[in-house]
Design a protein around this motif. Structure first.
Motif, PDB file in Angstrom:
ATOM      1  N   VAL A 183       0.888  -1.266   0.037  1.00  0.00           N
ATOM      2  CA  VAL A 183      -0.019   0.066  -0.008  1.00  0.00           C
ATOM      3  C   VAL A 183       0.670   1.295  -0.077  1.00  0.00           C
ATOM      4  O   VAL A 183       2.073   1.145   0.301  1.00  0.00           O
ATOM      5  N   THR A 221      -3.657   1.044  -2.610  1.00  0.00           N
ATOM      6  CA  THR A 221      -2.699   0.132  -3.287  1.00  0.00           C
ATOM      7  C   THR A 221      -1.535   0.712  -4.031  1.00  0.00           C
ATOM      8  O   THR A 221      -1.814   1.787  -4.570  1.00  0.00           O
ATOM      9  N   ARG A 222      -0.545   0.003  -3.824  1.00  0.00           N
ATOM     10  CA  ARG A 222       0.611   0.535  -4.474  1.00  0.00           C
ATOM     11  C   ARG A 222       0.723  -0.119  -5.846  1.00  0.00           C
ATOM     12  O   ARG A 222       0.759  -1.274  -6.018  1.00  0.00           O
ATOM     13  N   VAL A 233      -8.138   1.426   0.254  1.00  0.00           N
ATOM     14  CA  VAL A 233      -8.032   0.490   1.110  1.00  0.00           C
ATOM     15  C   VAL A 233      -8.515   0.887   2.559  1.00  0.00           C
ATOM     16  O   VAL A 233      -9.577   0.052   2.946  1.00  0.00           O
TER      17      VAL A 233
END
Length: 310
Positions: A183, A221-222, A233
Motif C-alpha cells: 500500500v 494499493t501501491r 483500502v
C-alpha cells in the motif's frame, strides 16, 4: 446381536481408523494439491446452495423484525428526511456548478479518462470467516478468473482471489493472516505492507521509519508490476504507540456483491531503504521452469524432512 467384547473392540478401532484417514487425506492434499483444490471447491459449491436455503428463514425473519422496528420511527424519520432533502437540494446545485467547472478545466487540459480494466461481478454465496480463516465464496458462473486478482466492493479493497473453481472462487479477505498487500500512504507519501492477523484491523509493517504513518490518513494499493495502484483500502489508526493498523473502507462484515478485477497480480514487496525484508521460503517449491514434483510436495510437508534456508 453384537457381543460386548466385539463392540468394545470396534469402539477402540474407531479413533485409530479416523486418525489414519485424516493423515492420509492431508498427505494426499499435499502430494496432489491441484486435484485437492478441485475437490474442495466442488464441495464448497454444492454446500453454498444448501447454505443459502438454510439461511432463508433466518433472513426472512430478520427482514420482518427490521420492518416492525421501523414502523414506530416513521414520523421522526420523515421529518429528518425533509431536512436532509433541503440540504441535498443545496448540495445538488453546488455539484452541478462544480461539474460544469470541471468539464471546462478538462477541455482546457485535454484530460482523458483512464482505460477501464475488465472485471467480473459475483454474489457472495458463503462466508467462511472463522478463528483461523477470513474468506468468502463468490458465484462467478462461467467467467474465467485468475488466481491473485484483486476483489473490491462499492467502498474499497476486499481481498484477492486465492482459489479458483469451475463456477465459484474463494476470495481471501485483507484481514486474513495470509494476506499481504503493498500500500501507499497518501498523506505521508511512504510505502508499507498491509498484513492481516485474523482481526478486523490489518497491521501496517515494513514502512520507512522516516515516513511514519499519520493518524487518519488514507491508504491505497501501491502500483507496481502486475498490481493495480490507487484502489482505496482504508485509513490509518494507532491502537498503541508504534502499532499502526488499517480501518478498512470495505464493508467486510456484510459483503454481498463483489467485483474481481481481471489480471495476474504479484503481491511481493520490493526491497527498499527503511523496509525490513522478509525471509525467503525454507524450501523452494520448484526450480525455474520446472513444476513441483510429488516428492517435493511431500518433503515440504513432512516435519522430519531436511530443511534449509533459501
Amino acid at each position: 446381536m453384537v457381543s460386548i467384547h466385539t463392540r468394545q473392540l470396534l469402539s477402540g478401532l474407531v479413533l485409530p481408523v479416523m486418525v489414519f484417514l485424516a493423515v492420509g487425506t492431508v498427505l494426499a492434499g499435499q502430494i496432489w494439491p491441484g486435484r485437492a483444490i478441485q475437490i474442495r471447491m466442488a464441495a464448497a459449491q454444492k454446500a453454498g446452495a444448501i447454505y443459502q436455503v438454510l439461511l432463508f428463514p433466518q433472513r426472512q425473519f430478520h427482514e420482518w423484525q427490521i420492518t416492525l422496528q421501523g414502523v414506530g420511527d416513521l414520523l421522526a424519520a420523515n421529518a429528518q428526511l425533509r431536512q436532509e432533502n433541503q440540504k441535498l437540494a443545496y448540495w445538488h446545485g453546488e455539484a452541478q456548478t462544480l461539474r460544469q467547472e470541471n468539464a471546462r478545466l478538462k477541455a482546457v487540459l485535454h484530460w482523458g479518462a483512464e482505460d477501464t480494466r475488465d472485471y467480473v461481478s459475483g454474489w457472495v454465496v458463503r462466508d467462511e470467516s472463522g478463528p483461523y480463516l477470513r474468506a468468502v465464496l463468490l458465484q462467478v458462473g462461467e467467467h474465467r478468473v485468475q488466481q491473485g486478482s484483486l476483489a473490491v466492493d462499492s467502498f474499497g479493497l476486499v481481498g484477492r482471489v486465492s482459489e479458483v473453481g469451475p463456477h465459484v472462487v474463494r476470495v481471501l479477505l485483507i484481514e486474513d493472516a495470509a494476506s499481504r498487500i503493498p500500500v501507499t500512504l497518501q498523506s505521508s507519501g511512504g510505502d508499507a505492507m498491509m498484513i492481516g492477523d485474523n482481526t478486523p484491523y490489518p497491521r501496517l509493517m515494513y514502512y520507512n521509519q522516516s515516513l511514519m504513518p499519520e493518524e487518519g490518513e488514507h491508504i491505497v494499493t501501491r502500483g507496481q508490476t502486475g498490481l493495480t495502484g490507487g484502489v482505496a483500502v482504508g485509513r490509518v489508526h494507532y491502537l498503541a504507540p508504534g502499532q499502526p493498523v488499517v480501518i478498512p473502507d470495505a464493508a467486510l462484515g456484510k459483503l454481498e456483491l463483489v467485483r474481481i478485477f481481471d489480471g495476474g497480480f504479484t503481491l511481493e514487496a520490493p526491497p527498499s531503504a527503511g523496509r525490513v525484508r522478509e525471509k525467503p521460503p525454507l524450501l523452494p517449491d520448484h526450480r525455474d521452469g520446472e513444476a513441483p514434483s510429488n516428492w517435493q510436495n511431500l518433503r515440504r510437508f513432512l516435519p522430519f524432512s531436511s530443511l534449509r534456508n533459501g
